[in-house]
Design a protein around this motif. Structure first.
Motif, PDB file in Angstrom:
ATOM      1  N   LYS A 150      21.562  26.730  80.276  1.00 19.31           N
ATOM      2  CA  LYS A 150      21.958  26.292  81.625  1.00 19.31           C
ATOM      3  C   LYS A 150      20.997  26.831  82.677  1.00 19.31           C
ATOM      4  N   ILE A 151      20.183  27.790  82.271  1.00 16.57           N
ATOM      5  CA  ILE A 151      19.227  28.367  83.224  1.00 16.57           C
ATOM      6  C   ILE A 151      17.941  27.554  83.109  1.00 16.57           C
ATOM      7  N   SER A 152      17.609  26.857  84.138  1.00 16.20           N
ATOM      8  CA  SER A 152      16.440  25.978  84.100  1.00 16.20           C
ATOM      9  C   SER A 152      15.197  26.781  83.689  1.00 16.20           C
ATOM     10  N   GLY A 153      14.408  26.226  82.801  1.00 16.48           N
ATOM     11  CA  GLY A 153      13.176  26.893  82.351  1.00 16.48           C
ATOM     12  C   GLY A 153      13.385  27.838  81.182  1.00 16.48           C
ATOM     13  N   LEU A 154      14.643  28.135  80.834  1.00 16.84           N
ATOM     14  CA  LEU A 154      14.903  29.052  79.710  1.00 16.84           C
ATOM     15  C   LEU A 154      15.453  28.271  78.511  1.00 16.84           C
ATOM     16  N   TRP A 155      14.816  28.508  77.364  1.00 20.97           N
ATOM     17  CA  TRP A 155      15.169  27.803  76.140  1.00 20.97           C
ATOM     18  C   TRP A 155      15.458  28.819  75.041  1.00 20.97           C
ATOM     19  N   LEU A 156      16.212  28.368  74.039  1.00 24.58           N
ATOM     20  CA  LEU A 156      16.510  29.243  72.896  1.00 24.58           C
ATOM     21  C   LEU A 156      15.900  28.654  71.629  1.00 24.58           C
ATOM     22  N   THR A 157      15.599  29.516  70.683  1.00 21.58           N
ATOM     23  CA  THR A 157      15.136  29.041  69.380  1.00 21.58           C
ATOM     24  C   THR A 157      15.562  30.029  68.293  1.00 21.58           C
ATOM     25  N   GLY A 158      15.392  29.624  67.025  1.00 19.38           N
ATOM     26  CA  GLY A 158      15.673  30.543  65.909  1.00 19.38           C
ATOM     27  C   GLY A 158      17.052  30.350  65.312  1.00 19.38           C
ATOM     28  N   GLN A 159      17.441  31.341  64.499  1.00 19.41           N
ATOM     29  CA  GLN A 159      18.629  31.192  63.653  1.00 19.41           C
ATOM     30  C   GLN A 159      19.958  31.018  64.399  1.00 19.41           C
ATOM     31  N   ASP A 160      20.033  31.479  65.647  1.00 24.62           N
ATOM     32  CA  ASP A 160      21.310  31.352  66.360  1.00 24.62           C
ATOM     33  C   ASP A 160      21.606  29.915  66.800  1.00 24.62           C
ATOM     34  N   ILE A 161      20.589  29.067  66.800  1.00 20.10           N
ATOM     35  CA  ILE A 161      20.802  27.695  67.278  1.00 20.10           C
ATOM     36  C   ILE A 161      21.486  26.838  66.208  1.00 20.10           C
ATOM     37  N   LEU A 162      20.961  26.934  64.976  1.00 20.23           N
ATOM     38  CA  LEU A 162      21.511  26.102  63.898  1.00 20.23           C
ATOM     39  C   LEU A 162      22.192  26.956  62.847  1.00 20.23           C
ATOM     40  N   SER A 163      21.356  27.669  62.078  1.00 23.77           N
ATOM     41  CA  SER A 163      21.913  28.526  61.023  1.00 23.77           C
ATOM     42  C   SER A 163      20.849  29.536  60.620  1.00 23.77           C
ATOM     43  N   CYS A 164      21.305  30.546  59.888  1.00 17.36           N
ATOM     44  CA  CYS A 164      20.350  31.523  59.365  1.00 17.36           C
ATOM     45  C   CYS A 164      19.546  30.871  58.252  1.00 17.36           C
ATOM     46  N   GLY A 165      18.589  31.638  57.733  1.00 19.85           N
ATOM     47  CA  GLY A 165      17.706  31.113  56.700  1.00 19.85           C
ATOM     48  C   GLY A 165      16.391  30.735  57.338  1.00 19.85           C
ATOM     49  N   VAL A 166      15.328  30.894  56.564  1.00 21.74           N
ATOM     50  CA  VAL A 166      14.003  30.604  57.118  1.00 21.74           C
ATOM     51  C   VAL A 166      13.930  29.143  57.544  1.00 21.74           C
ATOM     52  N   SER A 167      14.436  28.231  56.693  1.00 27.17           N
ATOM     53  CA  SER A 167      14.313  26.823  57.100  1.00 27.17           C
ATOM     54  C   SER A 167      15.260  26.485  58.240  1.00 27.17           C
TER      55      SER A 167
END
Ligand code: FAD
Length: 566
Positions: free
Chosen positions: A507-524
């Motif tokens: 919700k904070i303009s310009g700030l994005w998230l990535t990595g395991q917390d978005i979808l699931s753990c695991g390298v893929s």
């Protein structure tokens, strides 16, 4: 889990002296920054590196800032005393043939990362004195299970059907991450149409609706350590994701896990970007509700219109974003619906003989006391002096065909077991490697149990261990900045998968998230999240072009490829 000579021994007692020689990435210094960056990524886990490499491929100049001494997050490796271990990569599925996962690995590494197939039995589940094999290939997997459970053919068939449905459901779930939580709600009828109803029940609920055979349930959930949540608490979504991921076999990166970051970084550099280590971000700078840059531990401020956090949502919204801002945008409240995942103790073992002469297998061992996964972990939580409820053993030197050439006459073993952070809280804030005798003897206590389990399965290894060291939740906290030593980011329970806000765009303009917390753990899982973040940052047209570029590449299968699609 990470490199932690808090309790290092060689045939008795010897302290580790040499630091790791594996250092991927360039050491941060403020005067090494090179003008303006199109994007800044906080953290160099596979999610952060994938976002960075994908943006670089679209011509962006990206700066990756990693607090650790080496890049890769849980894909980093370390070496000591002539041995080398991986901390968060024991096996990866879906890379033996051109799946989305394999194509993404090829895309971000420009095809330089090579894979080696494990044994056709990738996981062996021990329940007390019995053992059950997970065999590569859907048909072979089913045949083996049916042979072990002759009265459960129908339950096994239904289970496999659910796995396939869950696969389709997961694709829909992933796509919804590209929509705002408001639109996600509007999409519910569409999602429900594609997703089996059971997807977000607990794993145990779903499996016990198929069979009353508790041993079969225990075998099917024998990989629960791959997400860290036992069957009565885990979402069936994560269970099916993991089970399906490995159906066509387990694979290991040739050269070890560190080959992952090592082969991604040149792609980031090719667009003028860089990956800096020893680069701790202390704050995400937000001005008038817009993220505009980051503040480093040395006080330097670096500005960029795009800030991506790979540091996990707890770190991001509890530590990096100023608390008033987190509160204003509702993140303080949202974090109450998720909790940190489990943590672990680990044992990193070195042996002065080859994997071949020691007969180390390319199969992972999951050693359980019996079939009561949930009860055993609860008993252990209540009293950590009780036996470890599961002990996982991996033989990386046997899995990596280049190991013998890189470390002649040596072999390694990695053992992982669950732990609880509260067992170690009294040492929070103490210095790594100098936590004192009581801590060392607690580490020893766990090490002994893990060694005993190893010797029970492989008695010929007694007396052959040259060196070992233990990691605890404090190691993970120290090296990967997870506050509770959590190894899989957020707990993978049903509640977590209902959180629409766990998505790339914040919700904070310009700030994005990535990595395991978005979808699931695991390298893929973290890598796919990393790609989605980049695609969304680029916008519809450029994001689509990126997907076309990345996913159209076709690669040759590696040895061990199994034709049957799950
Ligand atoms: C013991 C163990 C075994 C595992 N086994 C497997 C396996 O066999 N197969 C599999 O697929 N997955 C496995 N996993 C899971 C997998 O490794 C992770 O899910 C995945 O790598 C997470 O990637 P990520 O991009 O989310 O972030 P991470 O790898 O967690 O990286 C985040 C990075 O951010 C950095 N960071 C945090 N805060 C800051 C800050 N303020 N400034 C700068 N940098 C910061 C951290 O240092 C870290 O490097 C395992 C994990 C563990 C721990």
């Amino acid at each position: 889990m990470s490199d932690t000579p808090n309790n290092t021994k060689a045939n008795g007692s010897k302290r580790a002296k040499k630091a790791s020689t594996i250092r991927i990435g360039k050491r941060y210094r403020a005067n090494r920054l090179d003008g303006n960056y199109d994007a800044i990524i906080i953290g160099s886990g596979i999610g952060g590196l994938t976002t960075a490499a994908s943006l670089s491929s679209a011509g962006k100049k990206v700066l990756v800032l990693e607090q650790h001494y080496t890049a890769g997050g849980f894909t980093h490796s370390y070496s000591r005393e002539g041995y080398e271990w991986d901390v968060g990569v024991h096996y990866i599925g879906d890379v033996g043939y051109p799946t989305m996962t394999r194509k993404l690995f090829d895309f971000v590494t420009d095809g330089k990362l090579k894979w080696a197939a494990m044994d056709k039995v990738y996981d062996r589940i021990f329940l007390g004195d019995e053992s059950f094999d997970f065999v590569t290939g859907k048909k072979q997997f089913i045949d083996e299970l049916k042979q072990c459970f002759p009265k459960e053919h129908s339950a096994i068939d239904q289970y496999m059907k659910l796995l396939s449905q869950a696969g389709a459901g997961m694709r829909v779930f992933t796509l919804t991450k590209l929509f705002s939580p408001f639109f996600q709600k509007l999409l519910v009828p569409f999602i429900n149409f594609f997703q089996p109803k059971c997807l977000n029940k607990t794993t145990y609920e779903v499996l016990s609706s198929l069979t009353s055979d508790q041993k079969l349930i225990a075998v099917l959930t024998g990989q629960w350590g791959d997400c860290g949540v036992p069957p009565k608490k885990s979402s069936f979504l994560i269970h099916s994701l993991i089970a399906k991921h490995y159906l066509n076999g387990g694979y290991f990166p040739v050269g070890g896990a560190s080959k992952i970051p090592e082969n991604i970084i040149p792609k980031i550099q090719s667009s003028g970007g860089e990956v800096f280590t020893y680069a701790t971000v202390t704050e995400i700078l937000v001005e008038k509700g817009v993220a505009v840059g980051v503040k480093m531990a040395d006080g330097t401020e670096i500005r960029s219109p795009i800030i991506v956090s790979n540091a996990g949502v707890f770190n991001t919204f509890n530590k990096l974003v100023p608390s008033a801002i987190s509160k204003k945008f509702g993140y303080e409240q949202k974090l109450k619906f998720v909790k940190p995942s489990c943590t672990n103790v680990g044992l990193f073992i070195g042996l002065k003989e080859t994997s071949e002469s020691l007969q180390l297998p390319k199969t992972n061992f999951w050693i359980y006391l019996d079939h009561n996964h949930d009860k055993n972990i609860d008993t252990f939580h209540a009293d950590p002096t009780k036996p470890l409820p599961v002990i996982y053993i991996s033989f990386p030197s046997a899995k990596d065909p280049s190991f013998e050439q890189r470390h002649p006459g040596r072999a390694t073993i990695e053992i992982v077991a669950p732990a609880f952070y509260d067992t170690f809280t009294q040492w929070k804030g103490t210095t790594w490697g100098k936590r004192g005798e009581e801590y060392d003897s607690l580490s020893d206590f766990f090490a002994e149990q893990m060694l005993e389990a190893l010797y029970k399965k492989m008695p010929h290894l007694k007396g052959k261990i040259d060196y070992y060291e233990v990691s605890t939740p404090l190691s993970t906290e120290h090296f990967c900045h997870y506050d509770q030593g959590e190894i899989y980011g957020l707990e993978h329970d049903p509640e977590r998968f209902k959180q629409g806000w766990l998505q790339p765009k914040t919700k904070i303009s310009g700030l994005w998230l990535t990595g395991q917390d978005i979808l699931s753990c695991g390298v893929s899982g973290a890598m796919i999240a990393g790609f989605m973040t980049a695609a969304q940052i680029l916008g519809v047209r450029k994001g689509f072009d990126l997907a076309k570029k990345a996913l159209s590449e076709k690669k040759e299968p590696v040895d061990g490829w199994v034709v049957s699609e799950p």
